[in-house]
Structure formats: C-alpha cells, structure tokens
Design a protein around this motif. Sequence first.
Motif, PDB file in Angstrom:
ATOM      1  N   ILE A  64       0.871  -1.173   0.000  1.00  0.00           N
ATOM      2  CA  ILE A  64       0.000   0.000   0.000  1.00  0.00           C
ATOM      3  C   ILE A  64       0.909   1.225   0.000  1.00  0.00           C
ATOM      4  O   ILE A  64       1.706   1.419   0.917  1.00  0.00           O
ATOM      5  CB  ILE A  64      -0.951   0.008   1.208  1.00  0.00           C
ATOM      6  CG1 ILE A  64      -1.873  -1.214   1.134  1.00  0.00           C
ATOM      7  CG2 ILE A  64      -1.747   1.317   1.250  1.00  0.00           C
ATOM      8  CD1 ILE A  64      -2.911  -1.302   2.202  1.00  0.00           C
ATOM      9  N   ARG A  91      -0.187  -7.676  -5.132  1.00  0.00           N
ATOM     10  CA  ARG A  91      -1.115  -6.560  -5.348  1.00  0.00           C
ATOM     11  C   ARG A  91      -0.462  -5.289  -4.832  1.00  0.00           C
ATOM     12  O   ARG A  91       0.141  -5.285  -3.763  1.00  0.00           O
ATOM     13  CB  ARG A  91      -2.440  -6.787  -4.633  1.00  0.00           C
ATOM     14  CG  ARG A  91      -3.470  -5.694  -4.866  1.00  0.00           C
ATOM     15  CD  ARG A  91      -4.863  -6.098  -4.391  1.00  0.00           C
ATOM     16  NE  ARG A  91      -4.954  -6.413  -2.989  1.00  0.00           N
ATOM     17  CZ  ARG A  91      -5.212  -5.523  -2.021  1.00  0.00           C
ATOM     18  NH1 ARG A  91      -5.393  -4.258  -2.318  1.00  0.00           N
ATOM     19  NH2 ARG A  91      -5.292  -5.920  -0.767  1.00  0.00           N
ATOM     20  N   ARG A  93      -1.491  -1.270  -4.157  1.00  0.00           N
ATOM     21  CA  ARG A  93      -2.531  -0.242  -4.108  1.00  0.00           C
ATOM     22  C   ARG A  93      -1.850   1.100  -3.856  1.00  0.00           C
ATOM     23  O   ARG A  93      -1.190   1.280  -2.834  1.00  0.00           O
ATOM     24  CB  ARG A  93      -3.520  -0.537  -2.984  1.00  0.00           C
ATOM     25  CG  ARG A  93      -4.570   0.536  -2.806  1.00  0.00           C
ATOM     26  CD  ARG A  93      -5.514   0.207  -1.680  1.00  0.00           C
ATOM     27  NE  ARG A  93      -6.396   1.327  -1.422  1.00  0.00           N
ATOM     28  CZ  ARG A  93      -7.096   1.472  -0.315  1.00  0.00           C
ATOM     29  NH1 ARG A  93      -7.030   0.547   0.635  1.00  0.00           N
ATOM     30  NH2 ARG A  93      -7.863   2.523  -0.141  1.00  0.00           N
ATOM     31  N   GLU A 115      -7.102  -3.316   6.146  1.00  0.00           N
ATOM     32  CA  GLU A 115      -7.036  -4.571   5.370  1.00  0.00           C
ATOM     33  C   GLU A 115      -6.613  -5.782   6.184  1.00  0.00           C
ATOM     34  O   GLU A 115      -6.775  -6.905   5.731  1.00  0.00           O
ATOM     35  CB  GLU A 115      -6.051  -4.411   4.209  1.00  0.00           C
ATOM     36  CG  GLU A 115      -6.596  -3.604   3.077  1.00  0.00           C
ATOM     37  CD  GLU A 115      -5.912  -3.912   1.765  1.00  0.00           C
ATOM     38  OE1 GLU A 115      -5.300  -4.997   1.615  1.00  0.00           O
ATOM     39  OE2 GLU A 115      -6.006  -3.062   0.872  1.00  0.00           O
TER      40      GLU A 115
END
Length: 159
Positions: A64, A91, A93, A115
């Motif tokens: 993130i 992933r 973000r 999260e």
Amino acid sequence: MAVVGITGHRVLSPEVETFTTAEMRRLLGRHRAAELVGVSCLAEGTDSVFADLVLGLGGRLVAILPARDYREFLPPEHRADYDRLRAAATRVRTLPGPEVDLAALMAASEALVDEVDELIAVWDGQPARDYAGTADVVTYARSQHKPVHVVWPAGAVRD
C-alpha cells in the motif's frame, strides 16, 4: 487466510533490528505459508524487513503506497529494495494523491490497518515524533479493535 500488517520505526540499531527481525519471523511463522498475506508500505527499515520475511516464508505480499511519487520520497539508497519488493507484491494499491505528505502517510497506514487481521508494531512504546508515526498507527489499529503485537526488546532505547 491470515492477513498481517506492519508498522514500525525506520531506523534501528543493529541489536534492535536483530531482535525485532527474529520476533517478526516468529509471529509470522505461526501462520501456514499458503495462508499468509503480509501488508506493507515498503518503507526502508521495518516495513522492508517484514516484506522480505513474508516472501521468505512463502507468503504473499501486498503493498500500500501513500502517493504516486512515493518512490521519489524514499531515500535513494532504499529505492532498489523498494523496486524489488514492489515487483514481488501480488497486489499494489497506490493512494490517489500526487505527493507524499504526513496526511498521505497516515492515510496509507490506515488503509493498511483496515485490510489486516492483525498488526505487528516494531515500536518503542513512545509517542510519535511527528504525525503519522508508529504510535499513531498503533492508536488507530487499537481504535479499530485490531490485535497489535508490539515488538521491542526490553530496555532498548531508540536513538
């Protein structure tokens, strides 16, 4: 699935880093590799050590990032590690702001906490030196009723 996040001080003495790395490894090792997801902002220090531990244990990494210019915000000597970890993440973000500031750093930490199922905090227990510090992230996590595992050697003092 075990989703574990990290917050912590960026600069540690070698002795504190050795202790906290071993404790993070122990806490992460409680989870099966196939079920382990680590969430990190990939900053230098604790965040990156955690990310490497997650990957080394066979878990998946989620990054993130506080703003689009995050890489340029990081110290130049950390950028190669950042690039490597970002590429290894399953992933990424990136929050929508164009530039990193304290509000963006805190927003990324709050998104991280939101999260995860639990948070590891490499934290000396002292108040944050500036807004968005480790103490602020721990306070937010506790306000969200997330379990927080504080990792810090007894008697150690941060420089």
